[in-house]
Scaffold this motif. Sequence first.
Motif, short mmCIF file in Angstrom:
data_model
loop_
_atom_site.label_atom_id
_atom_site.label_comp_id
_atom_site.label_asym_id
_atom_site.label_seq_id
_atom_site.Cartn_x
_atom_site.Cartn_y
_atom_site.Cartn_z
N TYR A 23 0.80 -1.36 0.23
CA TYR A 23 0.12 -0.17 0.12
C TYR A 23 0.71 1.79 0.40
O TYR A 23 2.46 1.11 0.00
CB TYR A 23 -0.93 0.16 1.05
CG TYR A 23 -1.66 -0.62 1.45
CD1 TYR A 23 -3.33 -0.04 0.70
CD2 TYR A 23 -1.99 -2.13 1.68
CE1 TYR A 23 -4.36 -1.19 0.71
CE2 TYR A 23 -2.25 -2.95 2.15
CZ TYR A 23 -4.55 -2.74 1.12
OH TYR A 23 -5.29 -3.24 1.24
N GLN A 24 0.26 2.15 -0.62
CA GLN A 24 1.19 3.32 -0.02
C GLN A 24 0.71 3.73 0.98
O GLN A 24 -0.73 4.33 0.83
CB GLN A 24 0.69 5.06 -1.32
CG GLN A 24 1.27 3.82 -2.91
CD GLN A 24 0.71 4.79 -3.98
OE1 GLN A 24 1.00 5.90 -4.15
NE2 GLN A 24 -0.17 4.41 -5.21
N VAL A 25 1.44 4.55 1.51
CA VAL A 25 0.75 4.97 3.09
C VAL A 25 1.33 6.30 3.33
O VAL A 25 2.40 7.33 2.90
CB VAL A 25 2.29 4.63 3.63
CG1 VAL A 25 0.73 4.58 5.54
CG2 VAL A 25 1.58 2.98 3.99
N ARG A 26 0.55 7.41 4.17
CA ARG A 26 0.70 8.52 4.10
C ARG A 26 0.21 8.90 5.96
O ARG A 26 -0.52 8.31 6.48
CB ARG A 26 -0.09 9.73 3.57
CG ARG A 26 -0.05 11.68 4.31
CD ARG A 26 -1.16 12.17 3.26
NE ARG A 26 -0.16 11.87 2.38
CZ ARG A 26 -1.46 12.00 0.66
NH1 ARG A 26 -3.10 12.59 1.26
NH2 ARG A 26 -1.52 12.22 -0.08
N ALA A 27 1.59 9.74 6.55
CA ALA A 27 1.35 9.30 8.15
C ALA A 27 1.47 11.07 8.58
O ALA A 27 1.27 11.94 8.12
CB ALA A 27 2.56 8.45 8.65
N LEU A 28 -0.22 10.89 9.12
CA LEU A 28 -0.07 13.00 9.85
C LEU A 28 0.03 11.98 11.09
O LEU A 28 0.28 11.60 12.26
CB LEU A 28 -1.67 12.66 10.19
CG LEU A 28 -2.33 13.38 10.52
CD1 LEU A 28 -3.63 14.31 10.26
CD2 LEU A 28 -1.81 14.43 12.05
N VAL A 29 1.54 12.75 11.17
CA VAL A 29 2.34 13.32 12.18
C VAL A 29 2.51 14.36 13.00
O VAL A 29 2.97 15.28 12.68
CB VAL A 29 3.92 12.35 12.35
CG1 VAL A 29 3.80 10.80 11.67
CG2 VAL A 29 4.61 13.67 10.96
N ARG A 30 2.56 14.47 14.41
CA ARG A 30 2.98 15.98 15.20
C ARG A 30 4.41 16.55 14.88
O ARG A 30 4.97 17.42 14.69
CB ARG A 30 3.39 15.60 16.82
CG ARG A 30 1.83 15.38 16.98
CD ARG A 30 1.26 15.52 18.66
NE ARG A 30 0.06 15.68 18.58
CZ ARG A 30 -0.55 16.05 20.34
NH1 ARG A 30 0.89 15.09 20.75
NH2 ARG A 30 -1.64 16.52 20.41
N ASP A 31 5.58 15.41 14.79
CA ASP A 31 6.82 15.77 14.08
C ASP A 31 8.03 15.19 13.75
O ASP A 31 7.90 13.60 13.26
CB ASP A 31 7.83 15.09 15.48
CG ASP A 31 9.18 15.86 15.68
OD1 ASP A 31 10.17 15.69 15.08
OD2 ASP A 31 9.59 15.63 16.54
N ALA A 32 7.87 15.59 12.25
CA ALA A 32 8.29 14.94 10.59
C ALA A 32 9.73 14.27 11.05
O ALA A 32 9.58 12.78 10.79
CB ALA A 32 8.02 15.35 10.05
N LYS A 33 10.71 14.41 12.51
CA LYS A 33 11.75 14.64 12.53
C LYS A 33 11.52 12.89 13.01
O LYS A 33 12.41 12.05 12.65
CB LYS A 33 12.90 15.30 12.66
CG LYS A 33 13.99 14.79 12.64
CD LYS A 33 15.21 16.05 13.17
CE LYS A 33 16.72 15.62 13.62
NZ LYS A 33 17.42 17.03 14.84
N ARG A 34 11.09 13.32 14.23
CA ARG A 34 11.12 11.76 14.81
C ARG A 34 10.39 10.60 13.44
O ARG A 34 10.50 9.49 14.06
CB ARG A 34 10.63 11.87 16.28
CG ARG A 34 10.33 11.45 16.62
CD ARG A 34 9.70 11.42 18.08
NE ARG A 34 9.31 10.13 19.06
CZ ARG A 34 7.28 9.48 19.19
NH1 ARG A 34 6.95 10.10 18.33
NH2 ARG A 34 7.56 8.81 19.77
N ALA A 35 9.01 11.47 13.70
CA ALA A 35 8.29 10.27 12.30
C ALA A 35 8.94 9.79 11.23
O ALA A 35 9.28 7.96 11.24
CB ALA A 35 7.51 10.96 11.98
N ARG A 36 10.17 10.02 11.20
CA ARG A 36 11.25 9.32 9.65
C ARG A 36 12.17 8.47 10.32
O ARG A 36 12.08 7.38 9.69
CB ARG A 36 12.33 10.59 9.10
CG ARG A 36 13.19 10.20 8.09
CD ARG A 36 12.12 9.73 7.05
NE ARG A 36 10.86 10.32 5.82
CZ ARG A 36 9.68 10.40 5.66
NH1 ARG A 36 9.88 9.03 5.12
NH2 ARG A 36 9.51 11.92 4.67
#
Length: 491
Positions: A76-89
Amino acid sequence: MTEKTRSPWNVGRFFETLTYFDAIPFIGCLKRLFADRASEEKATQQGKKIVGTILVVGATGGVGKRVVRRLLEKNYQVRALVRDAKRARELLGDKVELFEADLTIPETLTSKLADRISAVICCSGVRVQPLEGDTPTREKYYQGIKFYLPEVVDSPELVDYQGIKNLVEVVKKSLRSGEKILFDFTNPSADLKETWGAVDDVVMGGVSESNIRLVGGKAIFSGNVSTANNGGFASVRTRNFNPPLDLSDYQGIELRIQGDGKRYKFIIRAEDKWDGIGYSYSFDTLYNCWTTIRIPFTDLIPVFRAKTVSNAGAFEASKVYSMQLMLSKFEYDGALNPNFSPGLFSLEIESIKAYGGQAKPQFIMVSSAGVTRPGRPGLNLEEEPPAVRLNDRLGGILTWKLRGEEAVRQSGINYIIVRPCALTEKPGNKVLVFDQGDNMKGQVSREAIAELCIQALQIPEACNKTFEVREEEAVANSIDWKSLFANLKPD
């Protein structure tokens, strides 16, 4: 309409067309053999991606990060809604599209969040942490799970209720029931360039020439069609899908197009032959005007080289191998296209979809067992899970989760609401038990909840149901997901 003069035939384009579509197997194999392997592997991986993006909310949490991992494993193609993009990456890796925003701040939830999404899996929730001063001597146990008396970092009202309302308002405009996006040219991926190619009348000695370009959020099928050399058609066609598409759950194909006033054909094939039977539908366009064309499978005409095939049978939508767009001087069986003229042409395409499918869940919400119990008359709190006993102390966390559920139910989106019992870090290989009425207690693995969410995406029987789930001790050899969902009552 017919040009009497002969024009030079481009034999080079003839062989380019056949090799691009592997119509000459030996040459096609040589081409693949000497192609750059890294590029080909990349194109292959992209070609297997499931079209339509899944938006995961709460993607860095215990369930959310498992949902993301499993979606990627299933292409699947995934998009994640996150508060902190650096930590999420760091947590999610480079294959996930990140959207930095906050559910509690509506201004951050722009329309781009919902662009091209086909479903939402919402695992959001307030953050909790042990109360200051808690020590191991104050550990508590519930059904064998150790926990500390927590405090809530966020506001349950803002996150679990108002945040869900904010999210629903943004995504409900993009989630349309019963559709499957096949090609989305408004935000094209690299594999689209590897999928479509020109098939013009050069294959029969003609000199017409066309191409397909991805420009400004649309595909443009354009070129110059000529009737010289007894020709008179230009087209673009997909390479064969591998595996073929199964569109048997849908009623037809929808094109979003802007034309030039000419009549075009849409051709779809249910066999993998290069020069076999195609199923055709003619449609007129309005000059410089966007229109939506719906093509019922029942209206498709079986043809072979523009001649109808009366004994071909109805179109079989369970195995779709290729699609084609064509401008031709002929209709069928020698009749002329009434809206054809040789020369330059242009057809713009935003999307190609399957429509009329069974409704499937588009908003999957992970809530919590126990949301209706706080304040329930006659409830013995001592026998209830920690979240129920501590609801008031935690800012009404379950109360606001219930309000968030209500916002989803009232949205008009096809949903399921999953209420897991106490979440564990176990493998997730046990037998699952579903129930309704919010009386269930027990444990369930985060791994199992993540897999449940993904399975529900493809099961119509899961639509518009709310249920609790726990695990039994027995190991499950396999899970009949459809039966589990089918036995539940709709809300």
